[in-house]
Design an enzyme around this catalytic site. Structure first.
Site, PDB file in Angstrom:
ATOM      1  N   ASP A 243      -1.959  10.783  -2.029  1.00 50.56           N
ATOM      2  CA  ASP A 243      -2.266   9.713  -2.986  1.00 50.56           C
ATOM      3  C   ASP A 243      -2.637  10.273  -4.341  1.00 50.56           C
ATOM      4  O   ASP A 243      -2.523   9.588  -5.353  1.00 50.56           O
ATOM      5  CB  ASP A 243      -3.406   8.859  -2.433  1.00 50.56           C
ATOM      6  CG  ASP A 243      -2.959   8.202  -1.134  1.00 50.56           C
ATOM      7  OD1 ASP A 243      -3.035   8.871  -0.079  1.00 50.56           O
ATOM      8  OD2 ASP A 243      -2.485   7.061  -1.188  1.00 50.56           O
TER       9      ASP A 243
ATOM     10  N   ARG B 210       0.852  -1.192   0.000  1.00 49.67           N
ATOM     11  CA  ARG B 210       0.000   0.000   0.000  1.00 49.67           C
ATOM     12  C   ARG B 210       0.880   1.231   0.000  1.00 49.67           C
ATOM     13  O   ARG B 210       2.103   1.131   0.094  1.00 49.67           O
ATOM     14  CB  ARG B 210      -1.013   0.011   1.157  1.00 49.67           C
ATOM     15  CG  ARG B 210      -0.641  -0.650   2.454  1.00 49.67           C
ATOM     16  CD  ARG B 210       0.386   0.043   3.301  1.00 49.67           C
ATOM     17  NE  ARG B 210       0.181   1.467   3.419  1.00 49.67           N
ATOM     18  CZ  ARG B 210       1.144   2.331   3.602  1.00 49.67           C
ATOM     19  NH1 ARG B 210       2.409   1.920   3.705  1.00 49.67           N
ATOM     20  NH2 ARG B 210       0.899   3.608   3.707  1.00 49.67           N
TER      21      ARG B 210
ATOM     22  N   ARG C 184      -7.641  -0.172  -6.399  1.00 49.82           N
ATOM     23  CA  ARG C 184      -7.758   0.923  -5.428  1.00 49.82           C
ATOM     24  C   ARG C 184      -7.967   2.220  -6.216  1.00 49.82           C
ATOM     25  O   ARG C 184      -7.175   2.538  -7.095  1.00 49.82           O
ATOM     26  CB  ARG C 184      -6.507   1.009  -4.541  1.00 49.82           C
ATOM     27  CG  ARG C 184      -6.337  -0.258  -3.704  1.00 49.82           C
ATOM     28  CD  ARG C 184      -5.516  -0.056  -2.474  1.00 49.82           C
ATOM     29  NE  ARG C 184      -6.101   0.871  -1.530  1.00 49.82           N
ATOM     30  CZ  ARG C 184      -5.431   1.431  -0.534  1.00 49.82           C
ATOM     31  NH1 ARG C 184      -4.149   1.153  -0.374  1.00 49.82           N
ATOM     32  NH2 ARG C 184      -6.020   2.267   0.303  1.00 49.82           N
TER      33      ARG C 184
ATOM     34  N   ASN D 105      -5.324  12.774   0.707  1.00 48.05           N
ATOM     35  CA  ASN D 105      -4.433  11.962   1.541  1.00 48.05           C
ATOM     36  C   ASN D 105      -5.289  11.199   2.543  1.00 48.05           C
ATOM     37  O   ASN D 105      -6.519  11.379   2.616  1.00 48.05           O
ATOM     38  CB  ASN D 105      -3.398  12.852   2.238  1.00 48.05           C
ATOM     39  CG  ASN D 105      -2.263  12.040   2.836  1.00 48.05           C
ATOM     40  OD1 ASN D 105      -1.704  11.167   2.162  1.00 48.05           O
ATOM     41  ND2 ASN D 105      -1.914  12.280   4.079  1.00 48.05           N
ATOM     42  N   LYS D 106      -4.641  10.365   3.334  1.00 47.44           N
ATOM     43  CA  LYS D 106      -5.340   9.499   4.280  1.00 47.44           C
ATOM     44  C   LYS D 106      -6.337  10.283   5.129  1.00 47.44           C
ATOM     45  O   LYS D 106      -6.067  11.414   5.542  1.00 47.44           O
ATOM     46  CB  LYS D 106      -4.300   8.799   5.164  1.00 47.44           C
ATOM     47  CG  LYS D 106      -4.827   7.782   6.137  1.00 47.44           C
ATOM     48  CD  LYS D 106      -5.719   6.729   5.517  1.00 47.44           C
ATOM     49  CE  LYS D 106      -5.041   5.888   4.453  1.00 47.44           C
ATOM     50  NZ  LYS D 106      -5.979   5.045   3.678  1.00 47.44           N
TER      51      LYS D 106
ATOM     52  N   GLN E 149      -1.835   2.801  10.067  1.00 46.16           N
ATOM     53  CA  GLN E 149      -0.555   2.812   9.335  1.00 46.16           C
ATOM     54  C   GLN E 149       0.494   3.625  10.080  1.00 46.16           C
ATOM     55  O   GLN E 149       1.684   3.384   9.931  1.00 46.16           O
ATOM     56  CB  GLN E 149      -0.745   3.392   7.925  1.00 46.16           C
ATOM     57  CG  GLN E 149      -1.517   2.511   6.964  1.00 46.16           C
ATOM     58  CD  GLN E 149      -2.978   2.891   6.918  1.00 46.16           C
ATOM     59  OE1 GLN E 149      -3.551   3.316   7.930  1.00 46.16           O
ATOM     60  NE2 GLN E 149      -3.610   2.757   5.770  1.00 46.16           N
TER      61      GLN E 149
HETATM   62  O1  MRU Z   1      -4.434   3.386   2.294  1.00 46.21           O
HETATM   63  P1  MRU Z   1      -2.956   3.511   2.146  1.00 46.21           P
HETATM   64  O2  MRU Z   1      -2.187   2.982   3.310  1.00 46.21           O
HETATM   65  O3  MRU Z   1      -2.453   2.968   0.824  1.00 46.21           O
HETATM   66  O4  MRU Z   1      -2.780   5.070   2.127  1.00 46.21           O
HETATM   67  C1  MRU Z   1      -1.681   5.694   1.686  1.00 46.21           C
HETATM   68  C2  MRU Z   1      -1.063   6.439   2.747  1.00 46.21           C
HETATM   69  O5  MRU Z   1      -0.344   5.838   3.512  1.00 46.21           O
HETATM   70  C3  MRU Z   1      -1.225   7.856   2.907  1.00 46.21           C
HETATM   71  O6  MRU Z   1      -2.353   8.426   2.471  1.00 46.21           O
HETATM   72  C4  MRU Z   1       0.046   8.531   2.475  1.00 46.21           C
HETATM   73  O7  MRU Z   1       0.192   9.699   3.144  1.00 46.21           O
HETATM   74  C5  MRU Z   1       0.121   8.776   1.002  1.00 46.21           C
HETATM   75  S1  MRU Z   1       0.800   7.472   0.146  1.00 46.21           S
HETATM   76  C6  MRU Z   1       2.428   7.945   0.119  1.00 46.21           C
END
Ligand code: MRU
Length: 349
Positions: free
Chosen positions: A229, A34, A75, A239-240, A188
Site C-alpha cells: 500500500d 479497496r 484511508r 502491506n496488509k 481478503q
Molecule cells: O485494506 P485493503 O484491502 O485495502 O488492503 C490492501 C491490500 O489488499 C493489501 O495490503 C495489498 O497487498 C496491497 S494493495 C494492492
C-alpha cells in the site's frame, strides 16, 4: 460512475452506482472498493465527480479543496490515494473555465485508471521471468507461490500487482499453485483472491494465516509475492497486517520474498517506513466477529467474548532487509534507494 461493491464477494456480484464525491469517499472508507491501485483510481473519479459538482457552484476551487480533503481522510496507508488526488489538483489547475476543468478532471481520472492497468500488465511480464527461472529448477512440478491479502485485479484496475506474474505464468502454461492466506480479519485472501484465482482457473489452496511458516519450513513455498500500500523510496514495505511475519518466515527458510508494485505506490518523500508510514486502525468488531454467507444472506457471527477489547491494525511494515526484490512496471530492483531510483531517475531527490 459504477463500481463493484467488494463487500459482497465472493457470494454476490453487486454493482454500485456512485454519483457524488461524498458517496465515493464513503465507498473507499467502508471498503466497497479497496486495494492501493483501486483506491487511487476511485479517488481520481471521485475528483471528477467533485469537479462536476463544483461547476454547478460559484466557488470552484474551494469545492475542489474540500473534496480533496474529504477523499484524503478516507484511508491513511495507501499512498496511491494522495498521489491520485495531487495529480488531479495539478491537472485541473491548468483549466481556465469550469468546463475546461471538468474535462481535465475526466481525462486525468481515465489516465490514472489506464496507467494503473498498463503498469500492472508490465509487472506481470517482469514477474513472469522470476517464476520462469524457478520453474526451470522444478522439473515440471508446480511452482508454489504464496500470496497474502488481495493484490489482484480487484485491488487495481486490472491484472493486479502480486497476481499479475501469477496470471502471466498460468496463461503461459507454467505449472503453478498458489497458497492463499485467508488474511484475517477481513479475509481478503479467502474471499477475494481465492475468487479471482477460481475465475481464472489457477490452482490454489486457502490456508490460515498462521500456516505460512509451517509450509515454508517444509519446502512447500518456492516464492512469496505480495503487494504493498506504500513503499518508501528506501525500500520499506507497508502491506496488509501479517506480511511482516511472512517475510520473517521467508528469510528464516531462504524463500525469496518479492513485493510487486506500480510506482504509484512508492512514497518518494518517506525514508523510514517504521517511523513514518501511517498505519490504519479499524473497528474492533472486524476482529471480534467473522462474517460470511448463510442461507442466502451475509451474516456476522461473534467469535471473541463480547467484553474482551480488541485491536485492529490494518497494516504492518516489512523492513527492506527482508525483501528480496521489488517487481515494478520498469523491471525488478533491489529494495534499497539506489536500486529503486536507478529505475525511476526522474524522482531524483
Ligand atoms: O485494506 P485493503 O484491502 O485495502 O488492503 C490492501 C491490500 O489488499 C493489501 O495490503 C495489498 O497487498 C496491497 S494493495 C494492492
Amino acid at each position: 460512475m459504477q463500481l463493484i461493491d467488494q463487500r459482497f464477494l465472493p457470494h454476490q456480484f453487486v454493482i454500485e452506482e456512485v454519483r457524488s464525491v461524498e458517496h465515493m469517499s464513503a465507498a473507499i472508507r467502508e471498503m466497497h472498493v479497496r486495494g492501493a491501485g483501486l483506491i487511487g483510481a476511485s479517488a481520481g473519479y471521485g475528483m471528477y465527480l467533485a469537479a462536476l459538482e463544483a461547476a454547478r457552484q460559484d466557488l470552484f476551487d474551494e469545492h475542489m479543496t474540500g473534496a480533496a480533503a474529504q477523499l484524503r481522510a478516507t484511508r491513511p496507508t495507501a499512498v496511491n490515494l494522495s498521489w491520485a488526488i495531487e495529480r488531479q489538483l495539478q491537472n485541473i489547475a491548468a483549466g481556465k473555465t469550469a468546463e475546461e476543468k471538468v474535462a481535465l478532471a475526466l481525462r486525468t481520472a481515465d489516465w490514472i485508471a489506464d496507467e494503473d492497468a498498463e503498469h500492472c500488465r508490465m509487472i506481470g511480464q517482469h514477474g513472469l521471468q522470476l517464476v520462469r527461472q524457478i520453474a526451470e529448477t522444478k522439473r515440471k512440478k508446480a511452482v508454489n507461490v504464496l500470496t497474502h491479502c488481495n493484490a489482484g485485479w480487484l485491488a487495481f484496475v486490472d491484472y493486479g500487482s502480486a497476481t499479475a506474474p501469477i496470471y502471466a505464468a498460468h496463461d503461459g502454461g507454467l505449472p503453478l499453485h498458489v497458497w492463499v492466506t485467508e488474511t484475517r480479519p477481513r479475509n481478503q485472501g479467502s474471499k477475494l483472491t481465492a475468487w479471482e484465482l477460481s475465475q481464472h482457473c489457477v490452482p490454489h489452496t486457502v490456508i490460515a494465516d498462521s500456516a505460512a511458516g509451517h509450509l515454508m519450513q517444509r519446502g512447500e513455498v518456492d516464492l512469496v509475492i505480495v503487494g504493498t500500500d506504500r513503499t518508501t523510496c528506501t525500500g520499506d514495505v507497508a502491506n496488509k497486517i501479517g506480511t511482516y511475519l511472512e517475510a520473517l518466515a521467508a528469510k528464516a527458510n531462504d524463500v525469496p520474498f518479492y513485493v510487486a508494485l506500480p510506482s504509484s505506490s512508492i512514497d518518494w518523500k518517506m525514508r523510514d517506513g517504521l517511523k513514518e508510514i501511517p498505519i490504519e486502525q479499524r473497528g474492533a468488531d472486524e476482529v471480534k466477529n467473522a462474517d460470511g454467507w448463510c442461507d442466502g444472506r451475509q451474516i456476522a457471527v461473534q467469535i471473541a467474548p463480547g467484553k474482551s477489547p480488541a485491536a485492529n491494525y490494518g497494516f504492518d511494515v516489512t523492513p527492506k532487509e527482508l525483501v528480496t526484490g521489488l517487481i515494478t512496471e520498469r523491471g525488478v530492483c533491489d529494495a534499497n534507494e539506489k536500486s529503486i531510483r536507478s529505475l525511476f531517475p526522474e524522482h531524483a531527490p
